[in-house]
Design a protein around this motif. Structure first.
Motif, PDB file in Angstrom:
ATOM      1  N   SER A  40       0.802  -1.150  -0.056  1.00 30.68           N
ATOM      2  CA  SER A  40       0.061  -0.007   0.112  1.00 30.68           C
ATOM      3  C   SER A  40       0.801   1.222   0.049  1.00 30.68           C
ATOM      4  N   PHE A  41       2.124   1.158   0.377  1.00 30.96           N
ATOM      5  CA  PHE A  41       3.068   2.322   0.368  1.00 30.96           C
ATOM      6  C   PHE A  41       4.328   1.678   0.635  1.00 30.96           C
ATOM      7  N   ARG A  42       5.355   2.614  -0.143  1.00 30.21           N
ATOM      8  CA  ARG A  42       6.735   1.944  -0.584  1.00 30.21           C
ATOM      9  C   ARG A  42       7.493   2.990   0.002  1.00 30.21           C
ATOM     10  N   LEU A  43       8.168   2.634   1.264  1.00 23.69           N
ATOM     11  CA  LEU A  43       9.293   3.682   1.905  1.00 23.69           C
ATOM     12  C   LEU A  43      10.551   3.990   0.951  1.00 23.69           C
ATOM     13  N   HIS A  44      10.914   4.871   0.833  1.00 30.51           N
ATOM     14  CA  HIS A  44      12.129   5.564   0.097  1.00 30.51           C
ATOM     15  C   HIS A  44      13.018   6.433   0.934  1.00 30.51           C
ATOM     16  N   SER A  45      12.634   6.681   2.287  1.00 28.62           N
ATOM     17  CA  SER A  45      13.653   7.350   2.805  1.00 28.62           C
ATOM     18  C   SER A  45      14.324   6.347   3.602  1.00 28.62           C
ATOM     19  N   LYS A  46      15.325   7.136   4.325  1.00 27.34           N
ATOM     20  CA  LYS A  46      16.387   6.385   5.137  1.00 27.34           C
ATOM     21  C   LYS A  46      15.715   5.918   6.485  1.00 27.34           C
ATOM     22  N   LYS A  47      14.988   6.878   7.003  1.00 22.62           N
ATOM     23  CA  LYS A  47      14.044   6.564   8.273  1.00 22.62           C
ATOM     24  C   LYS A  47      13.142   5.468   7.730  1.00 22.62           C
ATOM     25  N   SER A  48      12.507   4.546   8.947  1.00 23.90           N
ATOM     26  CA  SER A  48      11.500   3.712   8.570  1.00 23.90           C
ATOM     27  C   SER A  48      10.239   4.209   8.025  1.00 23.90           C
ATOM     28  N   SER A  49      10.081   5.525   8.945  1.00 25.42           N
ATOM     29  CA  SER A  49       8.749   6.178   8.493  1.00 25.42           C
ATOM     30  C   SER A  49       8.694   7.520   8.842  1.00 25.42           C
ATOM     31  N   SER A  50       9.019   8.326   7.927  1.00 20.27           N
ATOM     32  CA  SER A  50       9.076   9.856   8.290  1.00 20.27           C
ATOM     33  C   SER A  50       7.846  10.595   8.355  1.00 20.27           C
ATOM     34  N   SER A 127       4.710  -0.874  -7.551  1.00 22.88           N
ATOM     35  CA  SER A 127       3.406  -0.169  -7.251  1.00 22.88           C
ATOM     36  C   SER A 127       2.417  -0.847  -8.081  1.00 22.88           C
ATOM     37  N   ASP A 128       1.133  -0.247  -8.183  1.00 22.39           N
ATOM     38  CA  ASP A 128       0.168  -0.252  -9.071  1.00 22.39           C
ATOM     39  C   ASP A 128      -0.535   1.025  -9.428  1.00 22.39           C
ATOM     40  N   GLY A 129      -1.357   1.001 -10.414  1.00 23.07           N
ATOM     41  CA  GLY A 129      -2.302   2.213 -10.690  1.00 23.07           C
ATOM     42  C   GLY A 129      -2.912   2.739  -9.416  1.00 23.07           C
ATOM     43  N   ILE A 130      -3.745   2.178  -8.675  1.00 24.87           N
ATOM     44  CA  ILE A 130      -4.202   2.576  -7.565  1.00 24.87           C
ATOM     45  C   ILE A 130      -3.373   3.384  -6.504  1.00 24.87           C
ATOM     46  N   ASN A 131      -2.388   2.561  -6.088  1.00 27.70           N
ATOM     47  CA  ASN A 131      -1.473   2.669  -5.081  1.00 27.70           C
ATOM     48  C   ASN A 131      -0.666   4.076  -5.356  1.00 27.70           C
ATOM     49  N   ASP A 132      -0.316   4.285  -6.501  1.00 25.17           N
ATOM     50  CA  ASP A 132       0.189   5.355  -6.861  1.00 25.17           C
ATOM     51  C   ASP A 132      -0.618   6.673  -7.143  1.00 25.17           C
ATOM     52  N   PHE A 133      -1.676   6.370  -8.089  1.00 25.67           N
ATOM     53  CA  PHE A 133      -2.538   7.747  -8.248  1.00 25.67           C
ATOM     54  C   PHE A 133      -3.843   7.947  -7.633  1.00 25.67           C
TER      55      PHE A 133
END
Length: 351
Positions: A40-50, A127-133
């Motif tokens: 449902s969400f893809r983490l890209h930051s260095k912290k686990s959850s900003s 991801s997919d269409g719904i999760n990103d848009f």
């Protein structure tokens, strides 16, 4: 005799190191480009959850709930290599209309001089269409836009085992664009909206002879300028492994299994001969796709272009960080493309 043994041992050691590097790169390929269950969400930051990510995740959940109550039509297309592609078509007119009904409504719009404006939305990595848009869809709806949320190959409900990393996806994007152009008729206006890998995909279509004339512009959000440079950046900054010789071995795995070379994924070359105007969007706190790539793409583009750099925005966080600036740039860009008015130069920063 002693020298011969040394050479043999050195040769064996070299073969062992080569085999090890090849095994590591193969493992990375399957982890990075193999099909996985979308999150449902893809983490890209260095912290686990900003805080930015928590805000995005909460907003995404509510938008997905809202979108789940909107009528849509499922669309299946065959890719150039036989894979089955999946998308959802949402229309402010009659979302569940048949193609015949849609053609009739298109004729009606033509007679009233109100051709459809359609967004073809191409999502990002894993991801997919719904999760990103889903996050954008109430805005799309408010603007009375028809939008098509597609699942890339090896994502969502589309076929495929390996991620195309915009190489194969560019051909799929053209397949979708031509489908929409044929369905909604010669007077419709199509815009390609891509995020991250999807942004690299739509930029890779910008110079194609197969891009239908109905495509009037491209919105690129957080695109990488080169597949080779992007993977090198991830290896160096996030995986902390030596780019040389790992990337050379990794590219061979991409060729053997994925069917493409990272060296041939170069959106920066495509925008040099773009056939349509492009709006480039990027966050200045993006540590996954460096912001420098946005400037590289913008400077390479020789056609009509705009640039929006959003202060404080991490990867694909520009909309959630400053939705007003994003919406202003998005709306003005579409209006300029539709009315063929001169484009401004740079539009940097969030006002």
């Amino acid at each position: 005799m002693k020298a011969k043994k040394i050479l043999q041992r050195a040769g064996m050691l070299g073969l062992s190191v080569t085999a090890l590097i090849n095994a590591v790169c193969t493992y990375i390929f399957f982890q990075a480009f193999g099909r996985k269950k979308e999150r449902s969400f893809r983490l890209h930051s260095k912290k686990s959850s900003s805080l930015q990510e928590k805000k995005y995740d909460a907003r995404l959940s509510s938008r997905k709930t809202w979108l789940s109550h909107q009528p849509f039509e499922e669309v299946f297309l065959n890719a150039y290599d036989g894979l089955r592609l999946y998308g959802r078509l949402y229309s402010p007119q009659d979302p569940q209309a048949s193609e015949k009904d849609c053609a009739q409504s298109s004729s009606s719009r033509k007679s009233s001089k109100e051709p459809a404006t359609i967004l073809l939305c191409i999502h990002g990595y894993h991801s997919d269409g719904i999760n990103d848009f889903a996050i954008f869809t109430p805005f799309y709806k408010k603007k009375n836009l028809t939008f098509c949320l597609v699942d890339d190959r090896a994502h969502g409900r589309s076929d495929g085992h390996y991620i195309g990393f915009s190489f194969h996806d560019r051909y799929d994007c053209l397949t979708w664009a031509n489908y929409l152009a044929n369905r909604f008729g010669p007077d419709c206006r199509i815009f390609l909206h891509g995020l991250s890998m999807g942004a690299a995909t739509v930029l890779s279509c910008s110079n194609s002879d197969h891009l239908p004339s109905q495509v009037k512009g491209i919105i690129s959000d957080a695109a990488f300028s080169s597949g080779w440079d992007q993977v090198a950046h991830v290896m160096r900054v996030r995986l902390h492994i030596p780019v040389f010789p790992m990337l050379l071995f990794y590219d061979k795995i991409c060729r053997a299994i994925g069917g493409y070379s990272l060296k041939y994924i170069r959106p920066v070359d495509c925008v040099r001969h773009s056939r349509v105007p492009i709006l480039f969007i990027h966050g200045d706190a993006d540590n996954f796709v460096p912001t420098s790539m946005a400037y590289k793409l913008y400077n390479a583009c020789s056609g009509p272009k705009q640039l929006l750099i959003v202060p404080g925005a991490a990867h694909i966080m520009s909309y959630i960080t400053d939705p007003k600036a994003y919406q202003r740039a998005f709306t003005s860009f579409i209006k300029k493309c539709i009315h063929n008015s001169p484009h401004k130069g740079i539009e940097s920063g969030a006002k």
